[in-house]
Structure formats: C-alpha cells, structure tokens
Design a protein around this motif. Structure first.
Motif, PDB file in Angstrom:
ATOM      1  N   PHE A   6       0.982  -1.359  -0.261  1.00  0.00           N
ATOM      2  CA  PHE A   6      -0.572   0.028   0.119  1.00  0.00           C
ATOM      3  C   PHE A   6       1.568   1.045   0.053  1.00  0.00           C
ATOM      4  CE2 PHE A   6      -2.193   3.474   2.861  1.00  0.00           C
ATOM      5  CZ  PHE A   6      -3.314   3.472   1.681  1.00  0.00           C
ATOM      6  N   HIS A   7       2.105   1.422   0.900  1.00  0.00           N
ATOM      7  CA  HIS A   7       3.028   2.235   0.928  1.00  0.00           C
ATOM      8  C   HIS A   7       3.186   2.507   0.065  1.00  0.00           C
ATOM      9  CE1 HIS A   7       1.301   3.771   4.792  1.00  0.00           C
ATOM     10  NE2 HIS A   7       1.066   2.911   5.089  1.00  0.00           N
ATOM     11  N   LEU A   8       4.209   1.124  -1.028  1.00  0.00           N
ATOM     12  CA  LEU A   8       5.479   0.814  -1.697  1.00  0.00           C
ATOM     13  C   LEU A   8       4.291   2.195  -3.238  1.00  0.00           C
ATOM     14  CD1 LEU A   8       7.626  -1.789  -1.770  1.00  0.00           C
ATOM     15  CD2 LEU A   8       8.032   0.813  -1.386  1.00  0.00           C
ATOM     16  N   ASP A   9       2.762   1.903  -3.231  1.00  0.00           N
ATOM     17  CA  ASP A   9       2.097   2.307  -4.765  1.00  0.00           C
ATOM     18  C   ASP A   9       2.084   3.740  -4.385  1.00  0.00           C
ATOM     19  OD1 ASP A   9       2.026  -0.028  -5.813  1.00  0.00           O
ATOM     20  OD2 ASP A   9      -0.013  -0.460  -4.271  1.00  0.00           O
ATOM     21  N   LEU A  14       3.987   9.161  -6.446  1.00  0.00           N
ATOM     22  CA  LEU A  14       4.348  10.830  -5.746  1.00  0.00           C
ATOM     23  C   LEU A  14       6.057  10.452  -6.683  1.00  0.00           C
ATOM     24  CD1 LEU A  14       5.032  12.764  -3.509  1.00  0.00           C
ATOM     25  CD2 LEU A  14       6.028  11.953  -2.673  1.00  0.00           C
ATOM     26  N   TYR A  15       6.366   9.370  -6.567  1.00  0.00           N
ATOM     27  CA  TYR A  15       8.423   8.983  -7.432  1.00  0.00           C
ATOM     28  C   TYR A  15       7.457   9.410  -8.866  1.00  0.00           C
ATOM     29  CZ  TYR A  15      10.481   8.264  -3.152  1.00  0.00           C
ATOM     30  OH  TYR A  15      10.859   8.293  -2.169  1.00  0.00           O
ATOM     31  N   MET A  23      14.235   6.334  -7.885  1.00  0.00           N
ATOM     32  CA  MET A  23      13.436   6.427  -7.219  1.00  0.00           C
ATOM     33  C   MET A  23      11.968   5.032  -7.150  1.00  0.00           C
ATOM     34  SD  MET A  23      14.752   6.931  -4.130  1.00  0.00           S
ATOM     35  CE  MET A  23      13.443   6.257  -2.771  1.00  0.00           C
ATOM     36  N   THR A  24      11.411   5.780  -8.445  1.00  0.00           N
ATOM     37  CA  THR A  24      10.768   4.516  -9.229  1.00  0.00           C
ATOM     38  C   THR A  24      11.445   3.672  -9.106  1.00  0.00           C
ATOM     39  OG1 THR A  24       9.437   7.358 -10.437  1.00  0.00           O
ATOM     40  CG2 THR A  24       8.905   4.418 -11.418  1.00  0.00           C
ATOM     41  N   ALA A  25      11.971   3.052  -9.572  1.00  0.00           N
ATOM     42  CA  ALA A  25      12.649   2.331  -9.880  1.00  0.00           C
ATOM     43  C   ALA A  25      13.210   1.101  -8.976  1.00  0.00           C
ATOM     44  CB  ALA A  25      14.338   2.275 -10.987  1.00  0.00           C
ATOM     45  N   LEU A  26      13.444   1.437  -7.588  1.00  0.00           N
ATOM     46  CA  LEU A  26      13.409   1.348  -6.549  1.00  0.00           C
ATOM     47  C   LEU A  26      12.480   0.525  -5.983  1.00  0.00           C
ATOM     48  CD1 LEU A  26      15.822   0.674  -4.171  1.00  0.00           C
ATOM     49  CD2 LEU A  26      15.207   3.087  -3.191  1.00  0.00           C
ATOM     50  N   VAL A  27      11.083   1.339  -5.859  1.00  0.00           N
ATOM     51  CA  VAL A  27      10.006   0.956  -6.336  1.00  0.00           C
ATOM     52  C   VAL A  27       9.828  -0.080  -6.355  1.00  0.00           C
ATOM     53  CG1 VAL A  27       7.138   1.888  -5.630  1.00  0.00           C
ATOM     54  CG2 VAL A  27       9.062   3.128  -4.788  1.00  0.00           C
ATOM     55  N   THR A  50      11.688  -4.233 -14.586  1.00  0.00           N
ATOM     56  CA  THR A  50      10.952  -2.690 -14.978  1.00  0.00           C
ATOM     57  C   THR A  50      11.922  -2.527 -14.102  1.00  0.00           C
ATOM     58  OG1 THR A  50       8.579  -3.807 -15.290  1.00  0.00           O
ATOM     59  CG2 THR A  50       9.414  -1.499 -14.576  1.00  0.00           C
ATOM     60  N   ALA A  51      12.615  -2.943 -12.792  1.00  0.00           N
ATOM     61  CA  ALA A  51      13.610  -2.237 -12.005  1.00  0.00           C
ATOM     62  C   ALA A  51      14.708  -2.073 -12.572  1.00  0.00           C
ATOM     63  CB  ALA A  51      13.936  -2.206 -10.936  1.00  0.00           C
TER      64      ALA A  51
END
Length: 178
Positions: A6-9, A14-15, A23-27, A50-51
């Motif tokens: 939930f928090h990663l989404d 946000l990123y 940071m998008t890749a890290l998520v 994807t990352a």
C-alpha cells in the motif's frame, strides 16, 4: 506485506509525479522483492525486470547490481541456472565498477548458491572463498560467519574433513564474537 505494498504504491505515484526515475525503479524493486517473498514470483519477476529496465535507462550502476542479484536468486530457485549466471555476472561487473566490495562478496555468495544448487562444488567452493576473503579483509563478522558455515558444509560434501572442520570451527568462533 499488504501495508508495505500500500505504501509503496503511494510512493510510486509520488515519485512518478516528481519524475524521480531512480526512486521509481527502487519502488518496483521493493515491490518485486515482496512479491517474490510471498510466492508471487511471476509478478515479482516482472517488477524486478521493470526496475532493471529503468535503472539501465539512467545508468544507475549502483542499484543495477542489487536488482540483477535479486532477480538471479529467483531464477536459481526456478532452476533457470543459465539466466541466473548471466545476471550474476552483470551484477558482479556493476559492483566492481562502483567499488562496493561488500556487494561483491554478497554476489560471490549468490554464485555459491547457484553452483551449489547444481551440485557443482568445484565452482561453488571458489565462489564462497572469494566472498569469505573479501569479508575477512573488511572484518564483516556477520556475513563472514554465514559464508564460513556454507564453506564447512561444502567441504563436508566433498569429503574434505580437514577444511570442513576448519571452517566449522571458524563459523562457531565468529558466532560467539558476532
């Protein structure tokens, strides 16, 4: 895990809004790792790929080593050994480029896992020794304890009781220190 997803989404949205590609890749990597740990490997593989794609597009070498390593472990589990080995070779190259010796040691330990899964102790032992030597030089007691236990087991499997005992003793000594 559901709360983490939930928090990663939320973080992902946000990123993306901020156009923070790294940071998008890290998520995607973190979500992929969660899916893999919860036995949803297909989704996890897709997210890790994807990352990797995103990190590769911005030449994020530091994170590419981790992303390739994580994906290789899934492939080891799935017995896709050739794919895992290719990923680990890339990961090792990235770790060497960044000079992150601890990451190099961890990748060597993943090579051990790869070769051990194939019952190829002739390759597994040198991989574990490479990790051990890096960790010994860096005085990383926790990781070194783990690799010495693997070496003790590997030498035991080969029938080399002298080396098996030596590494078992070292592993026990490190357990008390660590």
């Amino acid at each position: 895990y559901p709360q983490a997803i939930f928090h990663l989404d939320k973080a992902l949205a946000l990123y993306k809004q901020m156009e923070n590609i790294q940071m998008t890749a890290l998520v995607y990597y973190n979500k992929g790792s969660i899916y893999i740990n919860t036995n949803n490997e297909d989704s996890g593989i897709h997210l890790l790929q994807t990352a990797i794609f995103i990190a590769d597009s911005i030449n994020d070498i530091q994170n590419l080593a981790s992303y390739h390593s994580e994906l290789s472990r899934v492939f080891i589990k799935q017995r896709k050994y050739k794919e895992a080995e290719i990923l680990l070779q890339k990961a090792l190259g990235y770790a060497k480029q960044t000079g992150n010796v601890v990451q190099e040691a961890v990748i060597h330990s993943f090579f051990y896992e790869l070769y051990d899964a194939q019952n190829n102790l002739a390759k597994a032992i040198p991989a574990a020794l490479a990790a051990y030597n890096i960790l010994k030089e860096g005085n990383d007691l926790g990781r070194r304890q783990g690799i010495t236990a693997l070496l003790a087991d590997a030498y035991y499997k080969t029938g080399n009781m002298v080396e098996a005992f030596r590494f078992l003793k070292t592993s026990e000594e490190l357990t008390t220190v660590w």
